[in-house]
Structure formats: structure tokens, C-alpha cells
Scaffold this motif. Structure first.
Motif, PDB file in Angstrom:
ATOM      1  N   HIS A  82      -8.149  11.248   5.547  1.00 45.37           N
ATOM      2  CA  HIS A  82      -8.611   9.968   6.262  1.00 45.37           C
ATOM      3  C   HIS A  82     -10.090  10.087   5.720  1.00 45.37           C
ATOM      4  N   ASN A  83     -10.686   8.648   5.802  1.00 50.96           N
ATOM      5  CA  ASN A  83     -12.165   8.644   5.458  1.00 50.96           C
ATOM      6  C   ASN A  83     -12.974   9.311   6.564  1.00 50.96           C
ATOM      7  N   ASN A  84     -12.387   9.338   7.656  1.00 48.50           N
ATOM      8  CA  ASN A  84     -13.241   9.634   8.975  1.00 48.50           C
ATOM      9  C   ASN A  84     -12.761  11.254   9.391  1.00 48.50           C
ATOM     10  N   ALA A  85     -11.896  11.924   8.603  1.00 43.31           N
ATOM     11  CA  ALA A  85     -11.407  13.035   9.221  1.00 43.31           C
ATOM     12  C   ALA A  85     -12.299  14.316   9.016  1.00 43.31           C
ATOM     13  N   LYS A  86     -12.659  14.830  10.058  1.00 42.60           N
ATOM     14  CA  LYS A  86     -13.813  16.052   9.847  1.00 42.60           C
ATOM     15  C   LYS A  86     -13.372  17.195  10.962  1.00 42.60           C
ATOM     16  N   SER A  87     -14.209  18.257  10.466  1.00 40.02           N
ATOM     17  CA  SER A  87     -14.204  19.383  11.434  1.00 40.02           C
ATOM     18  C   SER A  87     -15.497  19.947  11.432  1.00 40.02           C
ATOM     19  N   ASP A 121     -11.988  19.281  15.665  1.00 41.74           N
ATOM     20  CA  ASP A 121     -11.035  18.452  14.388  1.00 41.74           C
ATOM     21  C   ASP A 121     -10.988  17.011  14.995  1.00 41.74           C
ATOM     22  N   SER A 122     -11.593  16.114  14.191  1.00 37.72           N
ATOM     23  CA  SER A 122     -11.410  14.631  14.597  1.00 37.72           C
ATOM     24  C   SER A 122     -11.099  13.715  13.610  1.00 37.72           C
ATOM     25  N   GLY A 123     -10.619  12.436  14.070  1.00 40.34           N
ATOM     26  CA  GLY A 123     -10.447  11.629  12.872  1.00 40.34           C
ATOM     27  C   GLY A 123      -8.963  11.680  12.084  1.00 40.34           C
ATOM     28  N   THR A 124      -8.108  12.396  12.717  1.00 38.31           N
ATOM     29  CA  THR A 124      -6.873  12.496  12.344  1.00 38.31           C
ATOM     30  C   THR A 124      -6.027  12.343  13.565  1.00 38.31           C
ATOM     31  N   SER A 125      -4.496  12.303  13.162  1.00 33.73           N
ATOM     32  CA  SER A 125      -3.731  12.076  14.346  1.00 33.73           C
ATOM     33  C   SER A 125      -3.546  13.378  15.377  1.00 33.73           C
ATOM     34  N   LYS A 126      -3.947  14.423  14.698  1.00 30.75           N
ATOM     35  CA  LYS A 126      -4.012  15.625  15.454  1.00 30.75           C
ATOM     36  C   LYS A 126      -5.466  16.340  15.705  1.00 30.75           C
TER      37      LYS A 126
END
Length: 170
Positions: A82-87, A121-126
Motif C-alpha cells: 500500500h502507499n502508506n504501509a510502513k514499519s 507496523d501500520s497502513g496495512t490490514s495487519k
């Protein structure tokens, strides 16, 4: 090993001046970067960007060559999922530093640290958090200057394969 043993016998003449040191550094090739791009990437998608680790460390010298302290580091990465998925990774490690050559404007040392890394982790379904053991072993470090010194280290671990920065001794 013979060279290291010979260097350890060199007299330490500037140590009496400074008992404390604070450093800020930036590294490349950290454990987290390597593991997240290879291992975690298989499950999360391709890593598209990584920054850090940016670290701060403090050492107190109780003897002529040994310093005891701590390292804190932060780093992060983005994923293609995703464009905003990050750790984001926060690391805290107690550390030991051995100055094996100390001169007025030059020094060489080795450092080892071990502790824990917290990942968010953020920006994902998990969206989740996790923690893991982490470490740093800097085999050779060199510093140049007076009370304010530039430095570079080579080793392996969470601060990176190579790192550099500024250190203030007081």
C-alpha cells in the motif's frame, strides 16, 4: 589478533580528560534493514524504501579503556503493498566499549551492544507490534578531533555495517 593485542598495550594518555561521551550516528546495512527486506518482505511485499538507523549513545568510562553505556536507535521502511504501509523500529541496547588506542586527537576502539527492538507496523490490514532481540558488534571504530569528534565504525548489527557521526566527550 596480534595487531589488536599490540595496539591494546599502547599507553592511554588522553583518557583522564574525558569520562563521559554522547554520540549521534547514522548507519547503513542494519540487521533490521536486511531482515525486513528479505524475510519479512516475502510476507508483506517488496520493501520500497528504508531509512536509518539514526542512533544516540552514551558511555561512562570508569577505567582507562572500558566504557559502559547504552544505545538507542530508530529506523523505518515502506512497503509496496500500500502507499502508506510502513514499519518503524525502536531499539534499546546496553553497551560496552573498549578504547584500545587513545591519543589527544585520535582514538580507536571496539564496541558491543545487545538489547531489544520494538517494531510497529501500520497502513496495512495487519497493524501490529512485535519485539525481537538485536545487537551491534563494531570491530573497529576510529575517531578524530578534540572534545568534539567525528567517528566511523565498521561492524555488524542494528546500527549498521558502517556508521558515522559526531561524538562529544566531557
Amino acid at each position: 589478533m596480534i595487531v589488536a593485542a599490540m595496539m591494546a598495550t599502547v599507553s592511554i594518555n588522553a583518557q583522564d580528560e574525558w569520562q563521559n561521551e554522547i554520540a549521534v550516528a547514522y548507519g547503513a546495512g542494519s540487521n533490521t534493514d536486511i531482515v525486513s527486506s528479505i524475510g519479512v518482505g516475502m510476507f508483506t511485499g517488496k520493501q520500497t524504501g528504508y531509512w536509518g538507523p539514526v542512533s544516540v549513545e552514551y558511555f561512562r568510562h570508569f577505567s582507562s579503556g572500558i566504557g559502559i553505556g547504552a544505545v538507542a536507535a530508530v529506523s523505518g521502511c515502506k512497503w509496496e503493498e500500500h502507499n502508506n504501509a510502513k514499519s518503524t523500529y525502536f531499539t534499546f541496547m546496553p553497551a560496552l566499549k573498549y578504547n584500545w588506542l587513545v591519543k589527544d586527537h585520535f582514538g580507536m576502539y571496539s564496541k558491543i551492544a545487545a538489547g531489544i527492538t520494538f517494531a510497529k507496523d501500520s497502513g496495512t490490514s495487519k497493524n501490529n507490534s512485535r519485539s525481537k532481540f538485536n545487537w551491534q558488534a563494531s570491530f573497529v571504530g576510529m575517531e578524530f578531533g578534540g572534545a568534539l569528534r567525528g567517528f566511523v565504525e565498521v561492524g555488524f548489527g542494528e546500527q549498521g555495517i558502517i556508521l558515522g557521526g559526531l561524538r562529544f566527550k566531557f
